[in-house]
Enzyme design. Sequence first.
Site, PDB file in Angstrom:
ATOM      1  CB  SER A  10     112.095  25.399  47.885  1.00 47.64           C
ATOM      2  OG  SER A  10     110.716  25.577  47.623  1.00 47.64           O
ATOM      3  CG  HIS A  35     112.362  26.227  52.059  1.00 50.06           C
ATOM      4  ND1 HIS A  35     112.650  26.982  53.177  1.00 50.06           N
ATOM      5  CD2 HIS A  35     111.593  27.024  51.266  1.00 50.06           C
ATOM      6  CE1 HIS A  35     112.080  28.175  53.052  1.00 50.06           C
ATOM      7  NE2 HIS A  35     111.423  28.224  51.916  1.00 50.06           N
ATOM      8  CG  ASP A  37     108.467  27.831  49.712  1.00 45.32           C
ATOM      9  OD1 ASP A  37     108.830  28.660  50.567  1.00 45.32           O
ATOM     10  OD2 ASP A  37     109.232  27.362  48.844  1.00 45.32           O
ATOM     11  CG  MET A  39     103.000  30.163  48.710  1.00 49.63           C
ATOM     12  SD  MET A  39     103.415  30.363  46.975  1.00 49.63           S
ATOM     13  CE  MET A  39     105.194  30.217  47.045  1.00 49.63           C
ATOM     14  CG  HIS A  68     108.902  30.622  53.682  1.00 48.25           C
ATOM     15  ND1 HIS A  68     109.448  30.993  52.466  1.00 48.25           N
ATOM     16  CD2 HIS A  68     108.450  31.772  54.251  1.00 48.25           C
ATOM     17  CE1 HIS A  68     109.313  32.299  52.302  1.00 48.25           C
ATOM     18  NE2 HIS A  68     108.702  32.799  53.369  1.00 48.25           N
ATOM     19  CG  MET A  70     105.535  33.031  51.865  1.00 50.61           C
ATOM     20  SD  MET A  70     106.231  32.534  50.282  1.00 50.61           S
ATOM     21  CE  MET A  70     106.463  30.795  50.571  1.00 50.61           C
ATOM     22  CG  MET A 139     111.285  36.562  51.719  1.00 47.06           C
ATOM     23  SD  MET A 139     111.400  34.795  51.419  1.00 47.06           S
ATOM     24  CE  MET A 139     110.938  34.686  49.688  1.00 47.06           C
ATOM     25  CG  ASP A 177     113.088  31.395  50.141  1.00 45.64           C
ATOM     26  OD1 ASP A 177     113.269  30.907  49.006  1.00 45.64           O
ATOM     27  OD2 ASP A 177     112.055  31.193  50.820  1.00 45.64           O
TER      28      ASP A 177
HETATM   29  C1  DX5 Z   1     109.303  31.957  46.995  1.00 44.66           C
HETATM   30  C2  DX5 Z   1     109.615  30.778  47.866  1.00 44.66           C
HETATM   31  C3  DX5 Z   1     110.915  30.128  47.583  1.00 44.66           C
HETATM   32  C4  DX5 Z   1     111.022  29.505  46.223  1.00 44.66           C
HETATM   33  C5  DX5 Z   1     112.447  29.467  45.821  1.00 44.66           C
HETATM   34  O1  DX5 Z   1     108.215  32.639  47.488  1.00 44.66           O
HETATM   35  O2  DX5 Z   1     109.650  31.188  49.227  1.00 44.66           O
HETATM   36  O3  DX5 Z   1     111.269  29.214  48.599  1.00 44.66           O
HETATM   37  O4  DX5 Z   1     110.507  28.208  46.182  1.00 44.66           O
HETATM   38  O5  DX5 Z   1     112.526  29.017  44.501  1.00 44.66           O
HETATM   39  P1  DX5 Z   1     113.689  29.430  43.521  1.00 44.66           P
HETATM   40  O6  DX5 Z   1     114.977  28.864  44.081  1.00 44.66           O
HETATM   41  O7  DX5 Z   1     113.293  28.786  42.240  1.00 44.66           O
HETATM   42  O8  DX5 Z   1     113.733  30.915  43.457  1.00 44.66           O
HETATM   43 ZN    ZN Z   2     110.493  29.801  50.825  1.00 47.71          ZN
END
Ligand code: DX5
Ligand code: ZN
Length: 221
Positions: A10, A35, A37, A39, A68, A70, A139, A177
């Site tokens: 990620s 990956h 993310d 947000m 992903h 969010m 998650m 994740d």
């Molecule tokens: C959290 C994200 C993850 C995050 C994982 O909301 O969806 O993908 O980046 O990071 P680590 O491996 O540091 O928990």
């Molecule tokens: Zn993620």
Amino acid sequence: MEGKRRLAPSILAADFMHLQDQIDAAKAGGAEYLHFDVMDGVFVPAISFGMPVMKCVKKGCTLPLDVHLMITQPERYVTDFVRAGADILTVHYEAVKSPARVLEEIRTWGVKAGLAISPETPGEEIRELLPVIDQITVMTVRPGFGGQTYIPECIDKVRQIAGWVNENDYAVDIEVDGGVKHDNVDIFLEAGANVIVTGSAVFKGNVEENVRIFMEKLIAQ
Ligand code: DX5
Ligand code: ZN
């Protein structure tokens, strides 16, 4: 049947001043997905990055992008993220009114449809959707931040979903994740996950070496 094991670093934890180098190092170490993310500050408190960053990453990265979302009402942005280069597009079960409809729309674009579930959502709620999902993301932390410690109760959910997938021979990848590290990845693999997201454990320190250590564990188990 369990799908191929893959590591999905990620980039949330990456150094954005050196993103190209860090992505290249992750690939050199053996990572097979990247990956991404997204947000929105509403579905989760934090704001990360979106389409413009993704378009740039797509130009400089040959790895499939595992996106992903969010964000609230992700159905508003399916077309945009497909155009920006998503290869797997994952929406949160908790963020959509009609998950089956969104998943179907994603698939009609020829993109893999992913569904993510937050720690508080029971596995039973998504059981009926498994036939229309290409990848389920369990998650293992509360979505929104990297660098958290995984919630042990979520492992049972991974095992439960893996059981349903295997019993019915669904072609669903099971991704975990949040909080996955070198010294606990075996727990997730043993529970039945085959796609491993990891942020801080890859991008803090030597990226290529960190990925290599994960890959040895993914192959060994
Ligand atoms: C959290 C994200 C993850 C995050 C994982 O909301 O969806 O993908 O980046 O990071 P680590 O491996 O540091 O928990
Ligand atoms: Zn993620």
